[in-house]
Design a protein around this motif. Structure first.
Motif, short mmCIF file in Angstrom:
data_model
loop_
_atom_site.label_atom_id
_atom_site.label_comp_id
_atom_site.label_asym_id
_atom_site.label_seq_id
_atom_site.Cartn_x
_atom_site.Cartn_y
_atom_site.Cartn_z
N LYS A 58 0.84 -1.19 0.00
CA LYS A 58 0.00 0.00 0.00
C LYS A 58 0.88 1.25 0.00
N PRO A 59 0.71 2.12 -0.99
CA PRO A 59 1.51 3.36 -0.99
C PRO A 59 1.00 4.33 0.07
N SER A 60 1.89 5.19 0.51
CA SER A 60 1.47 6.25 1.43
C SER A 60 0.57 7.23 0.69
N ASP A 61 -0.12 8.08 1.44
CA ASP A 61 -1.04 9.04 0.82
C ASP A 61 -0.31 9.96 -0.15
N GLN A 62 0.87 10.43 0.25
CA GLN A 62 1.64 11.32 -0.63
C GLN A 62 2.08 10.60 -1.90
N LEU A 63 2.54 9.36 -1.75
CA LEU A 63 2.96 8.60 -2.92
C LEU A 63 1.77 8.28 -3.82
N GLN A 64 0.61 8.02 -3.25
CA GLN A 64 -0.57 7.73 -4.05
C GLN A 64 -0.94 8.94 -4.92
N GLU A 65 -0.83 10.13 -4.35
CA GLU A 65 -1.11 11.34 -5.13
C GLU A 65 -0.12 11.47 -6.29
N GLN A 66 1.15 11.19 -6.02
CA GLN A 66 2.16 11.27 -7.09
C GLN A 66 1.87 10.24 -8.19
N ILE A 67 1.48 9.05 -7.80
CA ILE A 67 1.17 8.01 -8.78
C ILE A 67 -0.03 8.41 -9.63
N ASP A 68 -1.06 8.97 -8.98
CA ASP A 68 -2.26 9.38 -9.72
C ASP A 68 -1.92 10.48 -10.73
N ARG A 69 -1.08 11.45 -10.31
CA ARG A 69 -0.69 12.52 -11.23
C ARG A 69 0.11 11.96 -12.41
N LYS A 70 0.99 11.05 -12.15
CA LYS A 70 1.79 10.48 -13.22
C LYS A 70 0.93 9.69 -14.19
N ILE A 71 -0.05 8.96 -13.66
CA ILE A 71 -0.95 8.22 -14.54
C ILE A 71 -1.74 9.16 -15.43
N GLN A 72 -2.23 10.26 -14.86
CA GLN A 72 -2.96 11.25 -15.65
C GLN A 72 -2.07 11.86 -16.73
N GLN A 73 -0.81 12.15 -16.38
CA GLN A 73 0.11 12.70 -17.37
C GLN A 73 0.39 11.70 -18.49
N GLN A 74 0.55 10.44 -18.13
CA GLN A 74 0.78 9.41 -19.15
C GLN A 74 -0.43 9.27 -20.07
N GLN A 75 -1.62 9.33 -19.50
CA GLN A 75 -2.83 9.23 -20.32
C GLN A 75 -2.94 10.43 -21.27
N ALA A 76 -2.63 11.64 -20.75
CA ALA A 76 -2.68 12.83 -21.60
C ALA A 76 -1.66 12.73 -22.73
N THR A 77 -0.46 12.22 -22.40
CA THR A 77 0.57 12.05 -23.42
C THR A 77 0.15 11.05 -24.48
N GLU A 78 -0.46 9.96 -24.05
CA GLU A 78 -0.92 8.95 -25.00
C GLU A 78 -2.01 9.50 -25.92
N ARG A 79 -2.93 10.32 -25.34
CA ARG A 79 -3.97 10.93 -26.18
C ARG A 79 -3.35 11.88 -27.20
N ALA A 80 -2.37 12.68 -26.77
CA ALA A 80 -1.72 13.61 -27.69
C ALA A 80 -0.98 12.85 -28.80
N GLN A 81 -0.30 11.76 -28.42
CA GLN A 81 0.41 10.98 -29.42
C GLN A 81 -0.56 10.34 -30.41
N GLU A 82 -1.71 9.88 -29.92
CA GLU A 82 -2.70 9.29 -30.81
C GLU A 82 -3.26 10.34 -31.77
N ALA A 83 -3.52 11.56 -31.23
CA ALA A 83 -4.01 12.63 -32.10
C ALA A 83 -2.97 12.99 -33.17
N ALA A 84 -1.69 13.01 -32.78
CA ALA A 84 -0.63 13.31 -33.74
C ALA A 84 -0.54 12.22 -34.81
N ARG A 85 -0.67 10.96 -34.40
CA ARG A 85 -0.64 9.88 -35.38
C ARG A 85 -1.82 9.96 -36.33
#
Length: 294
Positions: free
Chosen positions: A198-225
């Motif tokens: 189980k991640p700590s609360d602070q680490l969980q927030e960091q993981i959630d932000r990184k997942i959101q950034q990865q999803q946004a990057t994937e959407r941008a890459q798909e739009a570019a393709r």
């Protein structure tokens, strides 16, 4: 039991002497009974029974002897036997004993695991030297070593690996290291189960932000393709049209144009009388005039 045997022997001697002095047969009979009881107690003090699924460590005047196996064992009356259970024991590192670990990135996580271990009968003497008794084995050996190894293993992985992708690999690595650490000490580790991380609360927030950034990057890459594919499609379509126009221009010779003009004049004359400029007269485009419109 040996002390009882000595006391009964002393009582037998006293009763015998008193009975002989006072010529009382009852005391002599009591002396015989005390003597027999003393012999039984002495014999019992030389025997030690080790229960099933246990191993005994004899200590005589501070000297540790050979481990005693289940059954009846002959020992010295002055020997003290410490028993160790050989049944598997579960060490649960959870709740208040949960292991706080840190990743290579410094992220804090909480690992819960179960370590199943058992005493090796052949190594009972070594365990007695290290722990002293059965209750101390887990607290002095299994518990601290397991926590140390868990922390060291997680420290070699990132937070994402420890939390999700490398859980099975980490579990296997922890199991191997704990077994290797405890085996020479007489402890057989059969199973190590990493139940939850189980991640700590602070680490969980960091993981959630990184997942959101990865999803946004994937959407941008798909739009570019998609845009690149659409641009390529239009380029290919334009090149096709250009090649078709080039072929058409190359095929429209004067003779072809003359034939098309004659065919058009013939079709129009078949329907209505017309006045027409003869096809091919000069460089001007042939003109067909309907007489109804003058």
């Amino acid at each position: 039991m040996f002390v009882l045997s000595i006391l009964l022997l002393v009582a037998a001697v006293v009763l015998f002497l008193v009975g002989r002095a006072q010529e009382r047969p009852a005391f002599r009979l009591g002396a015989v009974g005390a003597l027999l009881a003393s012999l039984c107690a002495g014999l019992a003090s030389c025997l030690h029974i080790v229960s099933a699924y246990e191993v005994g460590v004899p200590v005589t005047f501070g000297k540790v002897g050979t481990p005693l196996h289940p059954g009846v064992n002959v020992v010295s009356p002055f020997t003290h036997v410490t028993s160790f259970s050989t049944r598997p024991v579960d060490l649960n590192l959870s709740d208040k004993d949960v292991v706080e670990v840190r990743s290579t990135q410094g992220g804090v996580m909480y690992a819960e695991l179960t370590v199943k271990w058992a005493v090796k009968p052949a190594k009972a003497v070594e365990l007695y030297r290290l722990a002293g008794n059965e209750a101390s084995i887990q607290q002095r050996l299994v518990f601290p070593d397991s926590r140390e190894i868990v922390r060291n293993v997680f420290a070699r992985y990132t937070s994402e690996e420890g939390y999700t992708s490398a859980r099975e690999k980490i579990n296997a690595e922890i199991g191997v290291l704990i077994k290797d650490r405890l085996a020479p000490r007489g402890i057989d580790v059969t199973t190590v189960n990493l139940r939850n991380v189980k991640p700590s609360d602070q680490l969980q927030e960091q993981i959630d932000r990184k997942i959101q950034q990865q999803q946004a990057t994937e959407r941008a890459q798909e739009a570019a393709r998609t845009a690149t594919a659409e641009s390529e499609r239009r380029r290919i379509e334009a090149e096709g049209i250009a090649r078709a126009n080039k072929i058409l221009n190359n095929s429209l010779t004067d003779k072809v144009l003359m034939n098309q003009c004659i065919d058009a004049y013939r079709d129009a004359a078949a329907k209505n009388p017309v006045y027409a400029v003869p096809c091919g007269g000069g460089s001007a485009t042939p003109v067909i005039v309907d007489d109804k419109k003058n």
